[in-house]
Design a protein around this motif. Structure first.
Motif, PDB file in Angstrom:
ATOM      1  N   ILE A   1       4.409 -44.191  32.665  1.00 52.13           N
ATOM      2  CA  ILE A   1       5.008 -43.231  33.934  1.00 52.13           C
ATOM      3  C   ILE A   1       5.604 -44.496  34.926  1.00 52.13           C
ATOM      4  O   ILE A   1       5.086 -45.534  35.111  1.00 52.13           O
ATOM      5  CB  ILE A   1       3.694 -42.799  34.756  1.00 52.13           C
ATOM      6  CG1 ILE A   1       3.253 -41.668  34.178  1.00 52.13           C
ATOM      7  CG2 ILE A   1       4.170 -42.253  36.351  1.00 52.13           C
ATOM      8  CD1 ILE A   1       2.052 -41.321  34.464  1.00 52.13           C
ATOM      9  N   MET A   2       6.930 -44.196  35.384  1.00 56.85           N
ATOM     10  CA  MET A   2       7.704 -45.123  36.050  1.00 56.85           C
ATOM     11  C   MET A   2       8.227 -44.432  37.121  1.00 56.85           C
ATOM     12  O   MET A   2       8.004 -43.146  37.128  1.00 56.85           O
ATOM     13  CB  MET A   2       8.910 -45.628  35.320  1.00 56.85           C
ATOM     14  CG  MET A   2       8.408 -46.607  34.021  1.00 56.85           C
ATOM     15  SD  MET A   2       9.534 -47.283  33.211  1.00 56.85           S
ATOM     16  CE  MET A   2       9.869 -48.724  34.009  1.00 56.85           C
ATOM     17  N   PHE A   3       8.807 -44.923  38.369  1.00 59.61           N
ATOM     18  CA  PHE A   3       9.318 -44.380  39.445  1.00 59.61           C
ATOM     19  C   PHE A   3      10.744 -44.914  39.719  1.00 59.61           C
ATOM     20  O   PHE A   3      11.121 -45.937  39.615  1.00 59.61           O
ATOM     21  CB  PHE A   3       8.102 -44.768  40.730  1.00 59.61           C
ATOM     22  CG  PHE A   3       6.733 -44.098  40.471  1.00 59.61           C
ATOM     23  CD1 PHE A   3       6.716 -42.874  40.708  1.00 59.61           C
ATOM     24  CD2 PHE A   3       5.758 -44.989  39.929  1.00 59.61           C
ATOM     25  CE1 PHE A   3       5.348 -42.396  40.328  1.00 59.61           C
ATOM     26  CE2 PHE A   3       4.505 -44.463  39.763  1.00 59.61           C
ATOM     27  CZ  PHE A   3       4.281 -43.328  40.102  1.00 59.61           C
ATOM     28  N   ARG A   4      11.462 -43.863  40.321  1.00 59.30           N
ATOM     29  CA  ARG A   4      12.903 -44.121  40.564  1.00 59.30           C
ATOM     30  C   ARG A   4      12.791 -44.691  42.078  1.00 59.30           C
ATOM     31  O   ARG A   4      11.974 -44.488  42.730  1.00 59.30           O
ATOM     32  CB  ARG A   4      13.566 -42.949  40.711  1.00 59.30           C
ATOM     33  CG  ARG A   4      13.859 -42.371  39.250  1.00 59.30           C
ATOM     34  CD  ARG A   4      15.072 -41.280  39.025  1.00 59.30           C
ATOM     35  NE  ARG A   4      14.843 -40.367  37.858  1.00 59.30           N
ATOM     36  CZ  ARG A   4      15.851 -41.224  37.022  1.00 59.30           C
ATOM     37  NH1 ARG A   4      16.346 -42.254  37.023  1.00 59.30           N
ATOM     38  NH2 ARG A   4      16.003 -40.466  35.608  1.00 59.30           N
ATOM     39  N   PRO A   5      13.820 -45.171  42.366  1.00 60.83           N
ATOM     40  CA  PRO A   5      13.963 -45.683  43.948  1.00 60.83           C
ATOM     41  C   PRO A   5      13.581 -44.564  44.894  1.00 60.83           C
ATOM     42  O   PRO A   5      12.960 -45.019  46.006  1.00 60.83           O
ATOM     43  CB  PRO A   5      15.202 -46.180  43.994  1.00 60.83           C
ATOM     44  CG  PRO A   5      15.611 -46.573  42.524  1.00 60.83           C
ATOM     45  CD  PRO A   5      15.021 -45.358  41.611  1.00 60.83           C
ATOM     46  N   ASP A   6      13.816 -43.252  44.684  1.00 67.03           N
ATOM     47  CA  ASP A   6      13.580 -42.319  45.586  1.00 67.03           C
ATOM     48  C   ASP A   6      12.116 -41.846  45.562  1.00 67.03           C
ATOM     49  O   ASP A   6      11.683 -40.866  46.249  1.00 67.03           O
ATOM     50  CB  ASP A   6      14.339 -41.001  45.437  1.00 67.03           C
ATOM     51  CG  ASP A   6      14.309 -40.260  44.099  1.00 67.03           C
ATOM     52  OD1 ASP A   6      13.412 -40.760  43.252  1.00 67.03           O
ATOM     53  OD2 ASP A   6      14.975 -39.460  43.764  1.00 67.03           O
ATOM     54  N   GLY A   7      11.264 -42.622  44.654  1.00 65.31           N
ATOM     55  CA  GLY A   7       9.894 -42.223  44.576  1.00 65.31           C
ATOM     56  C   GLY A   7       9.535 -41.199  43.411  1.00 65.31           C
ATOM     57  O   GLY A   7       8.424 -40.931  43.033  1.00 65.31           O
ATOM     58  N   SER A   8      10.334 -40.598  42.870  1.00 64.87           N
ATOM     59  CA  SER A   8      10.131 -39.592  41.858  1.00 64.87           C
ATOM     60  C   SER A   8       9.557 -40.158  40.439  1.00 64.87           C
ATOM     61  O   SER A   8      10.091 -41.161  40.011  1.00 64.87           O
ATOM     62  CB  SER A   8      11.248 -38.573  41.478  1.00 64.87           C
ATOM     63  OG  SER A   8      12.241 -39.249  41.110  1.00 64.87           O
ATOM     64  N   ALA A   9       8.520 -39.416  39.971  1.00 61.62           N
ATOM     65  CA  ALA A   9       8.054 -40.284  38.581  1.00 61.62           C
ATOM     66  C   ALA A   9       8.815 -39.945  37.410  1.00 61.62           C
ATOM     67  O   ALA A   9       9.343 -38.759  37.381  1.00 61.62           O
ATOM     68  CB  ALA A   9       6.568 -39.461  38.503  1.00 61.62           C
TER      69      ALA A   9
END
Length: 487
Positions: free
Chosen positions: A158-166
């Protein structure tokens, strides 16, 4: 048990890879990770495409001979799946290489670290645990709607984009409803990561999206308590213990955890899939609105059940192995279709009794037709865009509470008629200046499948200004049923 796919026997000698090498138009810049099953390389295009500044990563399987055939089959699965997945919760696919020369997958490189380092900081604050849970549940719901069960949900995937979405990564163990399940065809042993595998995965059932919710429950437990609910088993015998030995309740480890969070976590970790959340959207909704979580005996447990109950579960597990034939007849699509979120947008303040009754009957019919459905009853408390709001009525009663009571009163006949369990019926009073926008945003965030709402009688002013129902019909991303009063 099969010895593996035919491609294992025909693999060519691996091409030694090194920085600066060009492979099918991609330049290898730097090896970012060397794992047991694959290497990850930062790559760039030799000839950059116009307006394409997306960072790229190349995943290359490690083939040296003597590997577990599941490693190779898993890479084949990922090569097959990644190109058909879309949306913000998966890496964007770019290219893939053929096994006859050099197998690889080029995809979008997600900047930053995975969730894995956060385990070392556990236990996290309740707000952090809930925030992570919401975002991962939203990603899982999007994945399941694309007919895929991940089957290896864990922090490192699981990683996260700069906008917070997984963003979910590593689909080597996944199953797609509409594509061949190579792992099921080739192997007869459980596939997954020990601490996170669901009971049905231990029994080699690979088609249930609720398996991913179990894994998310394991993650939430670990992040909230700092401990794994089922330890770190390395044998099938150890894995099977989760079929009959339940985890220590989180609040027994960390007493300050709120009962509602323990309710949510243990709901995810039920042994039988039918006793868990039935969709990731339903789980996300509870995490978003904890005040609506119905507390059961799960919320108040402070110790494991006794030895007698564990023995009964063990005995039941011995004689009730899932049938592979019946398992294969189900699908992600079928499970999601059985577990929709139906939203009833109810104007408890202004709608006529006739319209409320018609709306009530329509909602009842919709829920009755879907035995696994959840009914979210929503009312909007209008607030001023500018200035102070009146939070109490003339008698000094809370307007919010008054509206919540009216909403529950409206839903009572539906609950009685269908004998709805508390967990399948929730109530939400939204405070917003724009009722239509509040309904649309709630539906989008909660993963609502169907909105049912009332429309009041036409008038010249309403035709001129437009109506709440018309805006919801025009802008909502799900089905909308608009009900009018008779006459």
């Amino acid at each position: 048990m099969s010895t593996g796919p035919s491609s294992v026997q025909e693999l060519p000698p691996p091409t030694p890879l090194s920085p600066g090498m060009v492979l099918d138009g991609f330049r290898l810049e730097e090896r970012l990770h060397q794992g047991g099953m694959a290497n990850l390389w930062r790559v760039s295009r030799v000839q950059a495409l116009p307006d394409d500044e997306m960072p790229l990563i190349m995943k290359v399987p490690r083939i040296k001979g003597g590997e577990d055939p599941a490693t190779i089959v898993g890479f084949e699965v990922e090569q097959m799946l990644i190109p058909v997945l879309k949306g913000p919760h998966v890496p964007r696919f770019v290219a893939r290489g053929d096994w006859t020369r050099q197998a690889y997958i080029v995809m979008e490189r997600i900047e930053g670290e995975s969730l894995r380092p956060r385990l070392d900081e556990a236990p996290l604050s309740v707000d952090e645990v809930v925030d992570i849970g919401q975002r991962v549940a939203a990603a899982l719901h999007d994945l399941h709607r694309q007919h895929v069960v991940h089957l290896d949900i864990k922090p490192s995937n699981i990683m996260f984009r700069p906008d917070g979405s997984a963003v979910l990564v590593d689909f080597g163990l996944s199953r797609h409803d509409h594509l061949p399940d190579l792992l099921e065809e080739e192997f007869e042993l459980p596939m997954g990561t020990g601490p996170y595998m669901s009971p049905e995965q231990v029994q080699f059932v690979r088609n249930d999206p609720r398996s991913d919710l179990f894994a998310l429950g394991v993650m939430l437990y670990h992040l909230a308590t700092g401990e794994r609910p089922f330890g770190q088993p390395s044998s099938v015998r150890g894995l099977r213990r989760r079929l009959y030995v339940e985890p220590l309740p989180p609040r027994a480890i960390r007493p300050e955890l709120p009962p509602w969070l323990q309710e949510v976590i243990l709901h995810c970790l039920e042994v039988k899939p039918e006793r868990r959340y039935q969709s990731a959207a339903q789980l996300a909704l509870d995490l978003q609105r904890p005040e609506s979580v119905t507390l059961t005996a799960r919320a108040h447990k402070l110790e494991r059940s006794g030895a007698l109950k564990a023995f009964k579960r063990w005995f039941f597990a011995l004689g009730h192995e899932p049938q592979r034939e019946s398992a294969s007849s189900s699908s992600v699509d079928q499970q999601l279709s059985r577990s929709p979120i139906i939203m009833a947008a109810v104007d408890t303040q202004s709608a006529t009794p006739a319209l409320l009754a018609r709306l009530q009957e329509t909602a009842r019919r919709l829920v009755h037709a879907e035995p696994g459905a959840r009914l979210a009853c929503v009312s909007v408390m209008k607030t001023a865009r500018i200035g102070m709001d009146e939070l109490t009525d003339a008698q000094g009663r809370s307007v919010h509470v008054k509206q919540l009571i009216a909403l529950k009163h409206w839903a009572r006949p539906i609950s009685r008629a269908l004998s709805l369990e508390d967990a399948r019926l929730t109530f939400h009073v939204l405070e917003a200046p724009d009722a239509a926008q509040a309904i649309i945003e709630f539906a989008a965030k909660a993963g609502v499948d169907h909105i049912v709402m009332g429309a009041r009688a036409n008038s010249a002013l309403r035709r001129y200004l437009g109506s709440v129902s018309a805006q919801v019909v025009a802008e909502a991303e799900c089905s909308v049923t608009v009900v009018r009063a008779p006459g």
